[in-house]
Design a protein around this motif. Structure first.
Motif, mmCIF file in Angstrom:
data_model
loop_
_atom_site.group_PDB
_atom_site.id
_atom_site.type_symbol
_atom_site.label_atom_id
_atom_site.label_comp_id
_atom_site.label_asym_id
_atom_site.label_seq_id
_atom_site.Cartn_x
_atom_site.Cartn_y
_atom_site.Cartn_z
ATOM 1 N N ALA A 77 0.861 -1.193 0.000
ATOM 2 C CA ALA A 77 0.000 0.000 0.000
ATOM 3 C C ALA A 77 0.892 1.237 0.000
ATOM 4 N N ALA A 78 1.551 1.469 -1.122
ATOM 5 C CA ALA A 78 2.536 2.554 -1.208
ATOM 6 C C ALA A 78 1.862 3.917 -1.287
ATOM 7 N N ARG A 79 2.654 4.944 -0.952
ATOM 8 C CA ARG A 79 2.155 6.319 -1.012
ATOM 9 C C ARG A 79 3.111 7.212 -1.792
ATOM 10 N N VAL A 80 2.521 8.068 -2.601
ATOM 11 C CA VAL A 80 3.242 9.164 -3.237
ATOM 12 C C VAL A 80 2.862 10.420 -2.473
ATOM 13 N N VAL A 81 3.845 11.055 -1.846
ATOM 14 C CA VAL A 81 3.592 12.271 -1.070
ATOM 15 C C VAL A 81 4.267 13.429 -1.787
ATOM 16 N N THR A 82 3.477 14.364 -2.247
ATOM 17 C CA THR A 82 3.997 15.505 -2.986
ATOM 18 C C THR A 82 4.026 16.726 -2.078
ATOM 19 N N MET A 83 5.207 17.307 -1.920
ATOM 20 C CA MET A 83 5.370 18.477 -1.064
ATOM 21 C C MET A 83 5.105 19.748 -1.857
ATOM 22 N N GLY A 84 3.999 20.396 -1.533
ATOM 23 C CA GLY A 84 3.667 21.661 -2.154
ATOM 24 C C GLY A 84 4.230 22.823 -1.362
ATOM 25 N N SER A 85 3.547 23.941 -1.412
ATOM 26 C CA SER A 85 4.011 25.135 -0.711
ATOM 27 C C SER A 85 2.821 26.015 -0.366
ATOM 28 N N PHE A 86 2.911 26.676 0.789
ATOM 29 C CA PHE A 86 1.872 27.641 1.156
ATOM 30 C C PHE A 86 1.824 28.781 0.148
ATOM 31 N N ALA A 87 2.968 29.019 -0.530
ATOM 32 C CA ALA A 87 3.015 30.072 -1.552
ATOM 33 C C ALA A 87 2.064 29.790 -2.702
ATOM 34 N N ALA A 88 1.696 28.538 -2.876
ATOM 35 C CA ALA A 88 0.793 28.177 -3.966
ATOM 36 C C ALA A 88 -0.652 28.558 -3.677
ATOM 37 N N LYS A 89 -0.955 28.876 -2.421
ATOM 38 C CA LYS A 89 -2.347 29.146 -2.059
ATOM 39 C C LYS A 89 -2.873 30.403 -2.731
ATOM 40 N N SER A 90 -1.988 31.357 -2.974
ATOM 41 C CA SER A 90 -2.419 32.617 -3.583
ATOM 42 C C SER A 90 -2.172 32.672 -5.092
ATOM 43 N N GLU A 91 -1.709 31.557 -5.665
ATOM 44 C CA GLU A 91 -1.412 31.537 -7.094
ATOM 45 C C GLU A 91 -2.488 30.795 -7.872
ATOM 46 N N ARG A 92 -2.530 31.076 -9.172
ATOM 47 C CA ARG A 92 -3.385 30.351 -10.090
ATOM 48 C C ARG A 92 -2.558 30.032 -11.326
ATOM 49 N N LEU A 93 -2.779 28.873 -11.913
ATOM 50 C CA LEU A 93 -2.023 28.495 -13.098
ATOM 51 C C LEU A 93 -2.500 29.249 -14.325
ATOM 52 N N ASP A 94 -1.566 29.643 -15.170
ATOM 53 C CA ASP A 94 -1.884 30.160 -16.492
ATOM 54 C C ASP A 94 -1.632 29.015 -17.460
ATOM 55 N N LEU A 95 -2.666 28.315 -17.824
ATOM 56 C CA LEU A 95 -2.527 27.121 -18.651
ATOM 57 C C LEU A 95 -2.037 27.436 -20.051
ATOM 58 N N ASP A 96 -2.113 28.707 -20.442
ATOM 59 C CA ASP A 96 -1.595 29.115 -21.750
ATOM 60 C C ASP A 96 -0.144 29.566 -21.681
#
Length: 324
Positions: free
Chosen positions: A145-164
């Motif tokens: 029962a393996a896990r992939v744990v991805t470490m994000g950032s609190f800095a990402a909370k105020s960002e939005r992706l520009d998919l273009d």
């Protein structure tokens, strides 16, 4: 077994027999994730670009954790063509967890690119881990029962992706580009779990973030990190709001080890998402946008030429390296 109410960051459950890869485990939060996991008896593999820094980190962990089972492999997330060899160099039949922690950060221009022609932070932090997961997935599937744990950032909370403009070609601002690269990682972690669940995989994917973590509040671990008196005094007032990198490691460690953790969850510090004991928190509204996540996945697959999710439709054994 520990539950959500009994978790002790200083006495996590034992994990003898487990094999865990920590990318970027030679410095910063990644080092403390590795040190804390090693203290549970797990075999911890540090994925590091620099052999010298890897040696320093393994020596520091062994000095703190007698009998630590720790070793290192060379891993350069900015070089996509090298990731298959890096996975093979793990020399293990299974992988119980991977912590996607390594990352590049730039504070000032100019914009830089990886050897593959991707913006450095997006290419390393997101695309590198996206592609690496494809090579690790057979090892993860081999564990119970393996896990992939991805470490994000609190800095990402105020960002939005520009998919273009995922590569920040038209409007490059280093801090914003960094925040968006971490947001892309977090979208990846949640979308990966959705795809794993869709095919009934035994692997789960969890997202964590460290809150606010400063060097000046981090205990010394020579030669990996040495906190000066000046730095300690300068950052002491900030301890009311943020914490050291040793505490920033707690959410990822819990995401790896706590049997109560489930795929698709987000874990961070308890106090305002910035400091304190690790807890599950609601997935941020913009992270819950599955349309954005799906479009990012498609773009990442096209940019890397691979797909880390198990698939019943491809012709390469279920872990897609077929042309996008």
């Amino acid at each position: 077994m520990p539950t959500s109410t009994t978790w002790d960051v200083r006495r996590p459950p034992r994990a003898e027999g487990s094999v865990i890869l920590v990318t970027g485990g030679n410095a910063g939060i990644g080092y403390f994730v590795a040190e804390q996991l090693a203290a549970t008896g797990a075999t911890v593999v540090l994925g590091c670009r620099s052999p010298a820094k890897a040696d320093a980190a393994t020596a520091a962990i062994r000095a703190r954790v007698p009998g630590a089972r720790v070793r290192a492999v060379r891993l350069d997330l900015a070089d996509l063509s090298s990731l298959g060899d890096a996975a093979e160099s793990l020399e293990t039949e299974r992988l119980d967890a991977v912590v996607h922690n390594a990352g590049a950060a730039r504070d000032d221009p100019p914009r830089e690119e990886t050897g593959d022609g991707h913006e450095l932070m997006f290419g390393t932090n997101h695309l590198g881990h996206f592609a690496l997961t494809r090579w690790l997935m057979p090892l993860l599937e081999a564990a119970p029962a393996a896990r992939v744990v991805t470490m994000g950032s609190f800095a990402a909370k105020s960002e939005r992706l520009d998919l273009d403009d995922l590569q920040s070609r038209t409007d490059y601002r280093p801090k914003r580009t960094y925040g968006r690269s971490k947001l892309a990682q977090m979208h990846f972690g949640l979308e990966l779990d959705r795809r794993l669940r869709a095919v009934g995989s035994t692997v789960s994917s969890v997202v964590a973030h460290p809150g606010g973590a400063l060097d000046g509040l981090t205990p010394s671990r020579p030669p990996v990190h040495e906190r000066t008196t000046a730095a300690r005094l300068r950052t002491a007032p900030a301890a009311l709001l943020v914490q050291g990198k040793h505490a920033g490691a707690w959410p990822a460690v819990r995401a790896v080890l706590d049997p109560a953790v489930r795929g698709g969850e987000l874990w961070g510090p308890r106090a305002f998402g910035l400091r304190g004991l690790p807890r599950r928190e609601p997935v941020w509204d913009h992270l819950a946008d599955t349309t954005v996540a799906a479009r990012l996945w498609a773009a990442s697959r096209a940019l890397t030429g691979t797909d880390p999710s198990p698939s019943t439709d491809c012709q390469c054994g279920g872990f897609c390296s077929c042309p996008p």
